[in-house]
Design a protein around this motif. Structure first.
Motif, PDB file in Angstrom:
ATOM      1  N   VAL A  74      -4.454  10.452   8.541  1.00 29.33           N
ATOM      2  CA  VAL A  74      -4.441   9.315   7.623  1.00 29.33           C
ATOM      3  C   VAL A  74      -5.667   8.451   7.863  1.00 29.33           C
ATOM      4  N   LEU A  75      -6.407   8.198   6.802  1.00 31.95           N
ATOM      5  CA  LEU A  75      -7.556   7.295   6.871  1.00 31.95           C
ATOM      6  C   LEU A  75      -7.053   5.863   6.792  1.00 31.95           C
ATOM      7  N   ALA A  76      -7.300   5.099   7.853  1.00 33.86           N
ATOM      8  CA  ALA A  76      -6.893   3.691   7.899  1.00 33.86           C
ATOM      9  C   ALA A  76      -8.125   2.813   7.714  1.00 33.86           C
ATOM     10  N   LEU A  77      -7.995   1.802   6.883  1.00 31.90           N
ATOM     11  CA  LEU A  77      -9.098   0.879   6.608  1.00 31.90           C
ATOM     12  C   LEU A  77      -8.677  -0.549   6.948  1.00 31.90           C
ATOM     13  N   PRO A  78      -9.636  -1.386   7.337  1.00 35.22           N
ATOM     14  CA  PRO A  78      -9.323  -2.791   7.604  1.00 35.22           C
ATOM     15  C   PRO A  78      -8.739  -3.454   6.367  1.00 35.22           C
ATOM     16  N   LYS A  79      -7.945  -4.467   6.583  1.00 33.80           N
ATOM     17  CA  LYS A  79      -7.320  -5.190   5.480  1.00 33.80           C
ATOM     18  C   LYS A  79      -8.389  -5.722   4.532  1.00 33.80           C
ATOM     19  N   GLY A  80      -8.185  -5.476   3.236  1.00 33.34           N
ATOM     20  CA  GLY A  80      -9.114  -5.952   2.228  1.00 33.34           C
ATOM     21  C   GLY A  80     -10.275  -5.015   1.950  1.00 33.34           C
ATOM     22  N   GLN A  81     -10.294  -3.841   2.608  1.00 29.52           N
ATOM     23  CA  GLN A  81     -11.414  -2.912   2.417  1.00 29.52           C
ATOM     24  C   GLN A  81     -10.992  -1.600   1.765  1.00 29.52           C
TER      25      GLN A  81
END
Length: 329
Positions: free
Chosen positions: A155-162
């Motif tokens: 799973v690709l996790a991204l910072p909040k808002g990105q």
């Protein structure tokens, strides 16, 4: 389930940091970016409460990001910073990883759009409950221990808002079994491939039954430290501690059992999946960083590896039977 809260003064926090920095392993990470499990770095600490949701010290509970000691720690030790990608770059790299997964892992699973959403929901739910905030684009290895699922997904996790998180695909695993003495149920939670512990490679030796428990020689074994797990052979589900690992299994006798609970508590993966995770450094970002100064880490890593800039350090174990139904397409 009660939460265990560790109250540490700033003086105590600095003392702990000093202990880590004088440890044989260099303090090679930026504390604000990634949280590390420290249970093995604090031998004098008491055994964590078995009813607690985690068994590691959480830096965010006492580290003040405004204190210079905690800033750009990797630069102080002459190490490269953790890789950082923009949202667009992260999605492009994720597509490359998915293509490599399809090509290099037989029987790799590329999930439907509906199941992808469920994998992302499971990962987010567990990270919000037990993990740190995501500070950089990175891959998580998400394992569903649900006996009817027994699969992993990248799973690709991204910072909040990105941008939105993305599920790339995965394959079958085996987690802890029940009903057999000394077989534990793999615990759920967020576990870290940290520089406080050094993994190893399988020797390919056979046990008395002719089984290569960690797979063929050279297979990578990721060590996530001592963790509390339920004793699957007891109706009371009393807890004990296991050394949680992720590793390959015997390709001749046990690989065909992947997709069903079969392990003593660790996470078993197929040989080709082990090689894929290893070659791409999926959760080796801290090892890659530490290897610039410490040969113990470079000796564990593949010489010809092509680590992805989306490399992270987190294994997320979930149970969809207790949360979101991940059955079917």
């Amino acid at each position: 389930m009660k939460h265990s809260v560790i109250a540490v003064s700033m003086i105590g926090g600095l003392a702990i940091l000093a202990q880590i920095q004088t440890h044989a392993v260099p303090a090679s990470f930026d504390i604000r970016d990634d949280i590390k499990g420290l249970e093995d770095s604090l031998p004098q600490s008491s055994i964590p409460d078995p009813q607690a949701n985690r068994s590691y010290v959480h830096f965010y509970e006492y580290a003040d990001p405004n204190i210079s000691l905690f800033k750009k720690d990797h630069e102080l030790h002459g190490l490269p910073p953790l890789p950082s990608l923009t949202e667009e770059q992260a999605y492009q790299e994720a597509e490359k990883i998915t293509a490599q997964l399809k090509k290099s892992v037989p029987n790799a699973i590329i999930y439907s759009a509906q199941r992808n959403k469920k994998w992302v929901a499971l990962a987010k739910e567990e990270m919000e409950r037990k993990g740190p905030p995501v500070k950089r684009a990175q891959l998580l290895i998400v394992v569903d221990r649900n006996p009817k699922v027994q699969e992993l997904c990248f799973v690709l996790a991204l910072p909040k808002g990105q941008g939105e998180w993305k599920a790339l695909g995965g394959g079958k695993v085996s987690t802890g079994n029940t009903g057999r003495k000394l077989y534990y149920i793999t615990p759920t939670g967020v576990f870290y491939n940290t520089i406080e512990r050094i993994g190893y490679r399988a020797l390919g030796t056979k046990n008395k039954n002719g089984i290569r428990g960690n797979g063929i020689k050279g297979m990578r074994v990721w060590d996530f430290g001592w963790q509390w797990a339920e004793k699957g052979w007891l109706p009371s589900r009393e807890k004990g501690q296991i050394r949680l690992e992720m590793h390959a299994t015997d390709p001749d006798y046990l690989e065909q059992r992947l997709g069903h609970p079969a392990s003593e508590g660790c996470i078993r993966v197929a040989t080709k999946m082990n090689e894929f995770i290893d070659q791409n450094g999926i959760i080796d970002v801290l090892y890659n960083q530490a290897a610039h100064k410490d040969k113990r880490f470079s000796s564990v890593l593949l010489r010809q590896r092509q680590s992805t800039p989306l490399a992270g350090d987190k294994l997320v174990v979930v149970d969809s039977s207790q949360s979101i139904d991940l059955q079917g397409n």
